[in-house]
Structure formats: C-alpha cells, structure tokens
Design a protein around this motif. Structure first.
Motif, short mmCIF file in Angstrom:
data_model
loop_
_atom_site.label_atom_id
_atom_site.label_comp_id
_atom_site.label_asym_id
_atom_site.label_seq_id
_atom_site.Cartn_x
_atom_site.Cartn_y
_atom_site.Cartn_z
N PRO A 18 -20.44 21.06 -14.26
CA PRO A 18 -21.72 20.36 -14.11
C PRO A 18 -21.56 19.09 -13.28
CG PRO A 18 -21.38 21.04 -16.38
CD PRO A 18 -20.08 21.29 -15.65
N GLY A 19 -22.52 18.87 -12.38
CA GLY A 19 -22.49 17.69 -11.52
C GLY A 19 -21.77 17.93 -10.21
N TRP A 20 -21.11 19.06 -10.07
CA TRP A 20 -20.40 19.41 -8.85
C TRP A 20 -21.14 20.54 -8.14
CZ3 TRP A 20 -15.75 17.27 -7.05
CH2 TRP A 20 -15.15 16.35 -7.93
N ARG A 21 -20.92 20.61 -6.83
CA ARG A 21 -21.46 21.70 -6.01
C ARG A 21 -20.29 22.37 -5.31
NH1 ARG A 21 -26.87 21.16 -6.13
NH2 ARG A 21 -27.33 22.53 -4.39
N ILE A 22 -20.47 23.63 -4.96
CA ILE A 22 -19.47 24.36 -4.18
C ILE A 22 -19.99 24.46 -2.76
CG2 ILE A 22 -18.24 26.53 -3.87
CD1 ILE A 22 -18.35 26.89 -6.90
N TRP A 23 -19.16 24.07 -1.81
CA TRP A 23 -19.53 24.02 -0.40
C TRP A 23 -18.60 24.91 0.40
CZ3 TRP A 23 -16.78 22.74 3.96
CH2 TRP A 23 -17.50 22.45 5.11
N GLY A 24 -19.13 25.56 1.41
CA GLY A 24 -18.28 26.34 2.31
C GLY A 24 -19.09 27.21 3.23
N PRO A 25 -18.43 27.77 4.23
CA PRO A 25 -19.13 28.64 5.18
C PRO A 25 -19.61 29.91 4.48
CG PRO A 25 -16.77 28.59 5.65
CD PRO A 25 -17.01 27.62 4.55
N VAL A 40 -17.89 19.49 -4.30
CA VAL A 40 -18.45 18.21 -3.88
C VAL A 40 -19.22 17.61 -5.04
CG1 VAL A 40 -19.97 17.03 -2.24
CG2 VAL A 40 -18.69 19.07 -1.51
N GLN A 41 -18.98 16.32 -5.27
CA GLN A 41 -19.74 15.58 -6.28
C GLN A 41 -20.25 14.31 -5.63
OE1 GLN A 41 -17.65 13.45 -9.49
NE2 GLN A 41 -18.97 14.58 -10.91
N VAL A 42 -21.55 14.08 -5.70
CA VAL A 42 -22.13 12.84 -5.18
C VAL A 42 -21.82 11.74 -6.18
CG1 VAL A 42 -24.27 11.68 -4.51
CG2 VAL A 42 -23.94 14.11 -3.96
N GLU A 43 -21.18 10.67 -5.71
CA GLU A 43 -20.82 9.57 -6.60
C GLU A 43 -21.80 8.41 -6.52
OE1 GLU A 43 -16.66 8.57 -5.94
OE2 GLU A 43 -16.10 10.17 -7.32
N ALA A 48 -19.39 10.57 -1.52
CA ALA A 48 -19.17 11.85 -2.21
C ALA A 48 -17.68 12.07 -2.39
CB ALA A 48 -19.78 12.99 -1.40
N ARG A 49 -17.34 12.80 -3.45
CA ARG A 49 -15.96 13.19 -3.73
C ARG A 49 -15.85 14.68 -3.41
NH1 ARG A 49 -11.66 11.16 -6.66
NH2 ARG A 49 -12.96 9.35 -7.11
N VAL A 50 -14.86 15.02 -2.60
CA VAL A 50 -14.61 16.41 -2.21
C VAL A 50 -13.28 16.82 -2.82
CG1 VAL A 50 -14.30 18.00 -0.28
CG2 VAL A 50 -15.87 16.05 -0.05
N GLY A 81 -18.20 16.31 2.55
CA GLY A 81 -18.58 14.99 2.05
C GLY A 81 -19.84 14.47 2.71
N ALA A 82 -19.96 14.67 4.01
CA ALA A 82 -21.16 14.23 4.71
C ALA A 82 -22.38 14.98 4.19
CB ALA A 82 -21.01 14.44 6.22
N ARG A 83 -22.20 16.26 3.86
CA ARG A 83 -23.30 17.04 3.26
C ARG A 83 -23.68 16.44 1.92
NH1 ARG A 83 -27.47 18.73 2.02
NH2 ARG A 83 -28.10 20.88 1.77
N GLY A 84 -22.69 16.06 1.12
CA GLY A 84 -22.98 15.41 -0.15
C GLY A 84 -23.68 14.08 0.02
N CYS A 85 -23.45 13.44 1.16
CA CYS A 85 -24.10 12.15 1.46
C CYS A 85 -25.47 12.34 2.08
CB CYS A 85 -23.21 11.33 2.38
SG CYS A 85 -21.68 10.76 1.61
#
Length: 153
Positions: A18-25, A40-43, A48-50, A81-85
């Motif tokens: 919970p609170g994290w996202r999965i990122w990728g192509p 990725v977690q937005v802090e 963001a934390r990757v 991280g930029a996506r999380g931002c």
C-alpha cells in the motif's frame, strides 16, 4: 499502446505494498527487466522514492553491485521518479545528461532505493537530482537533465 492520453508505461497501484505503485514499460522492456519490478512511492510534492531489489545478477566479479548496474538503475529511476513527481509522458522523454558520484559499494540481496527530486521543470526540460540508498546508507548521488516528451502525432 500509445496515443495522446495513453502512456507507453504503466503506473499502477501495487496490491502487495500500500502506498506504492509499480512502474514500467507496457511491453516489458528488455533492459528494464533486469530491475523489475520498479516500485514508486510519492514522499512529498516533487519527491519520489524508486525501489528495486538488487539481485545477484547486478553484481560484478567483486561481489558488489556493478557500477553500470547502479547507473542503469539511476537512469530508470529518473523517469519512474519523475512520473511519481507528476511528470507525464515519460515514455517520450530522454536523458540529456547524467552525472553520478559513487559514494560506497552497493550490496546485492537488498533493496536499492533512489530518492528522486524534481528540482525544476520547464515546458520541455526537467532537472532532477537524487541519491541512491541501501540499508547501510547512500551509495551514489546523481544529477540529470531530461528532455520531456511531446504527444506523438
């Protein structure tokens, strides 16, 4: 899948964390597969934390993380991280420059975290900085410039 409003990268809630996202192509991405899953977690706004797990396959003959593996993770973390931002269209963005300072050897068998700060954003450029951490502390710091993508015609 690309289109004006659809990214070629997924950014989905992580059901196990919970609170994290999965990122990728969306297509898997051969290079990115060495680091999957990327979480990725937005802090905070602009931060963001990757995270990936540093498996033994990322080590050099010394038994420590290979510098190239760390650099590869950083380059992936720039976009995740930029996506999380809040940067969208990371699928069309490119790295213009990347400077890395290696601070300590990285270890396999641990999480590898990049704390990514979106320093400034213009219409076409994003300036990013951050630090790569493990349980023992920081192992690298970095600064980068990203050319943001535009919707494909």
């Amino acid at each position: 899948m690309s289109g004006e409003n659809q990214s070629d990268f997924h950014y989905d809630a992580d059901p196990e964390n919970p609170g994290w996202r999965i990122w990728g192509p969306r297509g898997g991405g051969v290079f990115n597969a060495h680091y999957n899953p990327i979480r990725v977690q937005v802090e905070a706004p602009g931060r963001a934390r990757v995270r990936c797990f540093a498996g033994e396959h990322l080590t050099s003959a010394t038994g420590y993380l290979h510098g190239g593996a760390t650099a590869g993770f950083i380059d992936i973390a720039l976009f995740a991280g930029a996506r999380g931002c809040g940067l969208e269209r990371e699928d069309l963005a490119v790295t213009l420059d990347l400077t890395i300072q290696y601070l300590a050897p990285g270890l396999s068998g641990q999480n590898l975290d990049a704390v990514v700060d979106l320093v400034r954003e213009t219409k076409r450029i994003a300036f990013v900085r951050g630090v790569v951490e493990q349980e023992s502390g920081p192992i690298a710091s970095f600064m980068a410039t990203i050319r943001k993508g535009a919707a494909r015609a």
